[in-house]
Design a protein around this motif. Structure first.
Motif, PDB file in Angstrom:
ATOM      1  N   GLY A  95      -0.108   4.802  -3.717  1.00  0.00           N
ATOM      2  CA  GLY A  95       0.067   4.950  -2.277  1.00  0.00           C
ATOM      3  C   GLY A  95       1.172   5.936  -1.948  1.00  0.00           C
TER       4      GLY A  95
ATOM      5  N   THR B 204      -7.010   3.389  -2.807  1.00  0.00           N
ATOM      6  CA  THR B 204      -5.759   3.713  -2.117  1.00  0.00           C
ATOM      7  C   THR B 204      -6.038   4.334  -0.758  1.00  0.00           C
ATOM      8  OG1 THR B 204      -4.581   3.997  -4.210  1.00  0.00           O
ATOM      9  CG2 THR B 204      -3.628   5.083  -2.276  1.00  0.00           C
TER      10      THR B 204
ATOM     11  N   ALA C  28      -7.287   1.731   1.724  1.00  0.00           N
ATOM     12  CA  ALA C  28      -6.202   0.867   2.199  1.00  0.00           C
ATOM     13  C   ALA C  28      -5.319   1.603   3.203  1.00  0.00           C
ATOM     14  CB  ALA C  28      -5.374   0.369   1.016  1.00  0.00           C
TER      15      ALA C  28
ATOM     16  N   HIS D 227       0.829  -1.210   0.000  1.00  0.00           N
ATOM     17  CA  HIS D 227       0.000   0.000   0.000  1.00  0.00           C
ATOM     18  C   HIS D 227       0.862   1.258   0.000  1.00  0.00           C
ATOM     19  CE1 HIS D 227      -3.187  -2.602   2.241  1.00  0.00           C
ATOM     20  NE2 HIS D 227      -3.184  -2.843   0.941  1.00  0.00           N
TER      21      HIS D 227
END
Length: 129
Positions: A32, A64, A67, A26
Motif C-alpha cells: 500500500g 492493494t 483496497a 491498507h
C-alpha cells in the motif's frame, strides 16, 4: 501540535472495532505504501505500476489497488478501448496520504546508514545472524 496530545476524532484507531484500522493497514502495509508513493508520481497503467513497485505480484497489486480504491485513495479509470485501458491515479485524499507517507519514506531513506549500523550492532551483540 505536541505528538503526546490526544486530538479528538470521531474514530479511534487504537480501538479494536474501529474501521480506521483497516484503512491504516491498507496505507501502511508494504504494498500500500509503495503503491501510493509510486502513484504520487502520476497516473499509471497496471503493468507500469507493477514495474515501478518492483517485487509486487500481480495478485498483490490487484488486491492493494482494490483496497485503496475502496478507501477512496485511488481512482481507477477504465477507457472503452480495444484492448481495454485502465489507468490508476490518486484522489485528492490519496495525494494527501501519499505526501505524508513520502515524508516518512524519505526520512527512512535518509537515515539508512544509521539504521544499518544499528542492525549490525544488534546482530553482533546477539551472535550474528
Amino acid at each position: 501540535m505536541d505528538l503526546t496530545e490526544q486530538p479528538t476524532f470521531a474514530f479511534d484507531v487504537f480501538s479494536k472495532a474501529c474501521p480506521s484500522r483497516g484503512t491504516l493497514e491498507h496505507v501502511t502495509g508494504r504494498w500500500g505504501a509503495l503503491t501510493l508513493g509510486a502513484l504520487y508520481e502520476g497516473s499509471f497503467r497496471f503493468n507500469e505500476l507493477r514495474r515501478r513497485v518492483d517485487g509486487v505480484s500481480e495478485k498483490m497489486l490487484s488486491q492493494t489497488l482494490h483496497a485503496l480504491e475502496r478507501d477512496g485513495l485511488v481512482h481507477r479509470e477504465a477507457q472503452p478501448t480495444n484492448p481495454p485501458r485502465v489507468d490508476y491515479e490518486l484522489t485528492p485524499l490519496g495525494r494527501e496520504v501519499a505526501e505524508r507517507l513520502l515524508s516518512l519514506i524519505h526520512f527512512v531513506q535518509g537515515h539508512m546508514d544509521g539504521i544499518l549500523e544499528a542492525r549490525e550492532r544488534y546482530d553482533t551483540a546477539r551472535g550474528g545472524r
